[in-house]
Structure formats: C-alpha cells, structure tokens
Scaffold this motif. Structure first.
Motif, mmCIF file in Angstrom:
data_model
loop_
_atom_site.group_PDB
_atom_site.id
_atom_site.type_symbol
_atom_site.label_atom_id
_atom_site.label_comp_id
_atom_site.label_asym_id
_atom_site.label_seq_id
_atom_site.Cartn_x
_atom_site.Cartn_y
_atom_site.Cartn_z
ATOM 1 N N UNK A 273 0.797 -1.224 0.000
ATOM 2 C CA UNK A 273 0.000 0.000 0.000
ATOM 3 C C UNK A 273 0.827 1.270 0.000
ATOM 4 N N UNK A 274 2.097 1.165 0.393
ATOM 5 C CA UNK A 274 3.015 2.304 0.344
ATOM 6 C C UNK A 274 3.737 2.229 -0.997
ATOM 7 N N UNK A 275 3.334 3.051 -1.945
ATOM 8 C CA UNK A 275 3.800 2.932 -3.328
ATOM 9 C C UNK A 275 5.325 2.964 -3.441
ATOM 10 N N UNK A 276 5.946 3.921 -2.779
ATOM 11 C CA UNK A 276 7.403 4.043 -2.872
ATOM 12 C C UNK A 276 8.104 2.847 -2.231
ATOM 13 N N UNK A 277 7.619 2.436 -1.053
ATOM 14 C CA UNK A 277 8.230 1.307 -0.355
ATOM 15 C C UNK A 277 8.032 0.006 -1.133
ATOM 16 N N UNK A 278 6.844 -0.152 -1.725
ATOM 17 C CA UNK A 278 6.566 -1.339 -2.536
ATOM 18 C C UNK A 278 7.517 -1.413 -3.725
ATOM 19 N N UNK A 279 7.710 -0.277 -4.383
ATOM 20 C CA UNK A 279 8.570 -0.242 -5.555
ATOM 21 C C UNK A 279 9.991 -0.659 -5.209
ATOM 22 N N UNK A 280 10.480 -0.176 -4.069
ATOM 23 C CA UNK A 280 11.834 -0.528 -3.646
ATOM 24 C C UNK A 280 11.907 -2.005 -3.265
ATOM 25 N N UNK A 281 10.860 -2.503 -2.615
ATOM 26 C CA UNK A 281 10.839 -3.912 -2.218
ATOM 27 C C UNK A 281 10.840 -4.821 -3.446
ATOM 28 N N UNK A 282 10.051 -4.477 -4.451
ATOM 29 C CA UNK A 282 10.010 -5.254 -5.690
ATOM 30 C C UNK A 282 11.392 -5.284 -6.340
ATOM 31 N N UNK A 283 12.065 -4.161 -6.342
ATOM 32 C CA UNK A 283 13.398 -4.082 -6.941
ATOM 33 C C UNK A 283 14.379 -4.996 -6.208
ATOM 34 N N UNK A 284 14.331 -4.969 -4.868
ATOM 35 C CA UNK A 284 15.246 -5.795 -4.076
ATOM 36 C C UNK A 284 14.951 -7.284 -4.257
ATOM 37 N N UNK B 273 8.722 -12.765 -13.877
ATOM 38 C CA UNK B 273 7.855 -11.995 -14.760
ATOM 39 C C UNK B 273 7.267 -10.812 -14.012
ATOM 40 N N UNK B 274 6.934 -11.025 -12.749
ATOM 41 C CA UNK B 274 6.429 -9.940 -11.913
ATOM 42 C C UNK B 274 6.629 -10.299 -10.450
ATOM 43 N N UNK B 275 6.650 -9.270 -9.608
ATOM 44 C CA UNK B 275 6.682 -9.443 -8.157
ATOM 45 C C UNK B 275 5.483 -8.683 -7.596
ATOM 46 N N UNK B 276 4.595 -9.409 -6.942
ATOM 47 C CA UNK B 276 3.347 -8.833 -6.453
ATOM 48 C C UNK B 276 3.397 -8.754 -4.928
ATOM 49 N N UNK B 277 3.186 -7.559 -4.393
ATOM 50 C CA UNK B 277 3.222 -7.344 -2.946
ATOM 51 C C UNK B 277 1.788 -7.279 -2.413
#
Length: 537
Positions: free
Chosen positions: A485-496, A510-514
C-alpha cells in the motif's frame, strides 16, 4: 484383533504412570494413558456404531480428542479429523465442504467437541448427524471389536482444496508399521522421553506423530493447541523448560518465529533437555534452522538435536529420518547440473539441500526417470516408496483411487535423489517445478531468496508457474509485506526481491506482487498453496 489395538491396550494396562498433560497454560490437567483408555471405553459404550463406521471428529481440545479417537478404534471404526473453521471462515461454505467430505468417506456421524459444539445449529441446518463429545458417557464397552489388519483406521484429509477433497486411507497395518518404524528410528524411550507439541490434530504430524504414537507406546505427552502457540510462540519453549521436554516437531515457519522471539527474549528458558527437534512437513530451510539453533544456544539447545525428516500422509506419516544426534547436514551440489542435467554433482559452493536420512525401517525408496527407469545414486528423478506403511489408496469424490503399482510402489510426486550412504534428498514437488530454457527451477529457491529481503514476511512468499507446459512458461513471485500500500516502499521492495531472485536462480521473475499480511492462500494445515496464489498475479 489388529496389532495396533493390541499394543494400545497393552500400554493402557501396563501400570506405567505415563500420560498426557493438556490445558496449558491456563489450567493444566494430566491424565495417565490408563485414564484416557477408561474414558475411551465409556465413550465407546455410548457410541453404538457398527464395525467399519467412518467417524468424523470436529474438536480442538486434545483432552477430549484422545479418548474419542481411541473409542472409535475400540468400536472397530475409522477416524477422520475434519478441517476446522476459523473466525474468518464462511460457515455456509464450510458446511458445504464438510458435507462433501462426509459423503466422500461415507460417514454419517460427526463427534462434536469444544469449541465447535457452537456449530451444532449449522450441522442441524444441513442435516449432518452428530453427537457431542461431552455427552458420550455410558457403561464401558465390554471388549474391543475384533478388527482385521487391513481395516481402515484413519482417513487423513490431504492439504489440497476443500472443494475437491481427498482422503488417504490408512489401515491398522499401515499405522502400526509406520509407528514402529518411527519408534526405532527415533529411539523412543517411554521411560525417559517427554513429547511437547502444539501441532494441529487434523494434520498427520499432529495426529499420528504427537497423539497416536505417544498413546500407542506410552510416552509422556504435553499437548497444547495451535491457537495457544500462535498467541504466544514462546509458550513452546516454556513448556519444554518446565516439563523437561525431549522431543518436539514443527515446520519451518514455526522455528523461524520462535528464533526471532528467543533472540530478543529476557526469559530464562532451559532447552538443554531437548534431544530431538524434528523439522518436517514442508521443504526444510537451512537458514531457518540455523537461526533457531543460534537463538536457542544461549538457552542450552544443542545443535545436534535438530532432526531433519521427510514425511507424507501416504506413508501414514514418516518416510525418512536423518541419523540421530547429527543435527542438520546438507548436501552442496552444482545448481546448474541439478537444473539442466538432473545430476546432483557435489560442489564446494552451490545449492545446499538438507540430507533427510535413509528410509525408515520397513520402507524402501527408489528414484525413477520420467520413463520409469530406475536411476542411480545422485541422479535426480521422482521418488517412489514401497512398504507396509504405504496406503493402499485414496478416497475421492469420484470414488476410491489406488496408489500403488503392480509391484507395490507409490509415486510421491516429489523430485529428489539418493546420496552414497542411502540418505534421501528432496528437491521439490514435480508439479511445482518451473521449466525455463531446459532448466528445472525449484520454487523453494525462489521463495527463500525472496524471504531473505527485509520487509518480506518470513515464510510468506510464493513462486507461481505461469503458462506451465508451454514455450512461454515463466514465473512470478507473490509475497506478503507490511509495506503493501506504500507505493514508494513497494517499488523498492520489488526491486530488491527481483535482484535477490536473479542472484539465486539466474532468471528474472515476470512480476513481483506485494500483498498485505494474511492474503496468501493456505491449506487448512497452514501450507502455502502455490497454484491458488496464481489468481493474485
């Protein structure tokens, strides 16, 4: 009379002061196995069922379940532990699923106990016959009903979809054979061993390993419920401390949870009495085991007490136990050779698979290729099992289904290999393996990599096959995190997570879903359901 019932009766009449403590931590009560047996005889006297009756049990309290299941066996019936509704369960759906299960096993009787006796109106509404365990009391049964070895003792519901149920049929012969194999392999000693468990009794490890086995052989047992454990995970360590527990068991997630709690605990636990801490029921994560060992060290936990095991309901419970007092040993192999060549080639650095020990006494294990050819040492293929503990078949909604081939071999659906000293290694479930570029990618490798990233809930990441069996096959990662739900934090988590997975398996998801905590679909026993998680991608 079956040997299983004979041994159970001999234990009850042995005069040994061994038994079961329940009700911790609020109101502990101890009953000897002789007292449990006397209660079971009175319950059996009240049941008045025909031999061979399939008796379903819906209860949570071990104190009432123990005599109830013994009563069913004294009457010559079989036991099915029904999946339990949770506070989030839709009771209408649960009732429909339960009706489907009862029809499948041809059961016309549910034994209802606390806290589920409040569901009596739901059972009434759907015409499901039941008896309340609290009201089962009559003149004791005069003698056990003679039961042949191949009569059904247990119908163990599998961990699949409740809408398409399946039950493993365990005979008296199966149950006795596997219990005896585990007794020998674990060197169980009724004089000194104390078993401590919170495992659910609707799961085979809880029902067979931590109720039936101690009741059968007369071992001391301390039994609480999963709710007790989840409400206070350190209760597990507290019980081991106060009762001088020697044997326990749990899946990975529990060891990971307790490791975190022990690491920050100021309590004075004493885990030095523990001789067997069995890790099984799902692929063993060496990192989770190591965290538990490290956190427990200051409380006297011995690393060699860890017992890696391989089990499944189709063999009643146990398949293989690692050698006693060796701790967790791993086989390090070249990951590329396993994935591309299906060979487990030893390597100084690479993929570490836990060694799960040789087959239990009375069981044989072999590895076969896709074409059915028997493979040699360190060849990766499907594991097959044969022996007296192996179920003769399943009950399904479409009727009985045999499990063994003409020579008695059962195909497990697990991929693995044997090492030089006969120990087995499990790589993963055949149906879950991701095939990309001719390589076999094991979901557990992906999931462990994802869970190693800060912010991902321990044990709550799933690798999902997409377009399985086609040239476009690929995979996604679905995980739980408080950062959802935290867009910026999610984006960083997906990258890591993407980077960590690529480092681990050399392929980009193919994708990482939080998703927020509590989203991932799980079986009633708490295992993640990979195929069902595909709907979240």
């Amino acid at each position: 009379m079956s040997q299983f019932v004979d041994v159970m009766l001999a234990t009850a009449s042995s005069g040994r002061d061994r038994g079961m403590t329940t009700g911790e931590p609020a109101a502990p009560v101890r009953k000897t196995w002789a007292e449990v047996h006397e209660r079971a005889r009175r319950m059996a006297g009240a049941l008045d069922v025909a031999p061979g009756t399939a008796i379903a049990v819906l209860a949570a309290e071990p104190a009432v379940i123990a005599p109830a299941v013994q009563a069913a066996w004294l009457c010559g019936g079989s036991v099915t532990m029904l999946h339990q509704p949770t506070p989030r369960t839709d009771l209408a759906e649960w009732a429909e699923d339960t009706l489907r299960v009862l029809a499948m096993i041809d059961s016309r009787l549910v034994l209802l106990g606390s806290p589920f006796d409040a569901l009596a109106p739901v059972l009434d509404q759907h015409g499901i016959p039941y008896r309340k365990l609290s009201e089962l009391d009559a003149e004791p049964i005069a003698a056990p009903v003679p039961t042949p070895e191949d009569a059904t003792a247990l119908l163990q519901l599998t961990s699949g979809s409740t809408a398409d149920p399946k039950a493993v049929r365990i005979t008296h012969r199966n149950l006795m054979a596997n219990a005896e194999g585990m007794r020998i392999a674990a060197a169980l000693d009724p004089e000194t061993d104390v078993m401590v468990s919170w495992l659910p009794l609707f799961h085979d490890m809880g029902m067979v390993g931590f109720l039936t086995v101690p009741m059968l052989f007369g071992l001391e047992l301390v039994k609480v419920t999963p709710v007790d454990f989840l409400s206070r995970p350190t209760l597990w360590a507290d019980l081991i401390t106060r009762y001088r527990g020697t044997i326990t068991a749990a899946p990975n997630f529990a060891y990971a949870i307790v490791a975190r709690r022990l690491a920050s605990s100021s309590d004075s636990f004493d885990l030095s009495s523990m001789r067997l801490a069995l890790n099984g029921a799902e692929p063993i994560d060496p990192a989770a085991v190591e965290s538990f060992v490290q956190a427990g060290a200051r409380f006297g936990l011995r690393p060699q007490s860890i017992l890696a095991a391989y089990g499944m309901a189709e063999t009643t419970l146990g398949v293989a136990f690692a050698p006693l007092f060796t701790g967790l040993s791993v086989d390090v192999v070249d990951a590329d050779a396993v994935e591309a060549d299906r060979r487990a080639v030893p390597s100084e650095s690479g993929r570490a698979f836990p060694l799960l020990g040789p087959p239990l006494p009375g069981l044989e294990l072999r590895v076969v290729s896709d074409s059915g050819e028997v493979l040699g040492v360190r060849d990766v293929g499907e594991l097959q099992i044969r022996g007296e503990a192996v179920t003769p078949g399943y009950l399904t909604v479409d009727g009985p289904l045999a499990t063994q081939d003409a020579e008695g071999w059962l195909s497990t659906g697990d991929l693995g290999y044997l090492v030089e000293d006969g120990q087995v290694v499990v790589c993963g479930r055949r149906k879950d393996v991701i095939i990309m570029g001719g390589r076999n990618i094991y979901p557990t490798d992906v999931e462990r990599a994802a869970c190693s990233v800060d912010g991902v809930r321990a044990g709550n990441a799933v690798a999902v096959r997409l377009d399985a069996g086609t040239q476009r096959e690929r995979f996604a990662v679905v995980l739980e995190s408080k950062l959802a739900g935290d867009e910026a934090a999610e984006k960083d988590l997906v990258k890591q997570v993407t980077a960590r997975v690529m480092d681990a398996v050399g392929l980009r998801p193919f994708s990482v879903v939080v998703q927020p905590p509590g989203t991932l679909p799980k079986t009633p026993s708490g295992k993640l359901r990979r195929s069902a998680a595909a709907t979240l991608v």
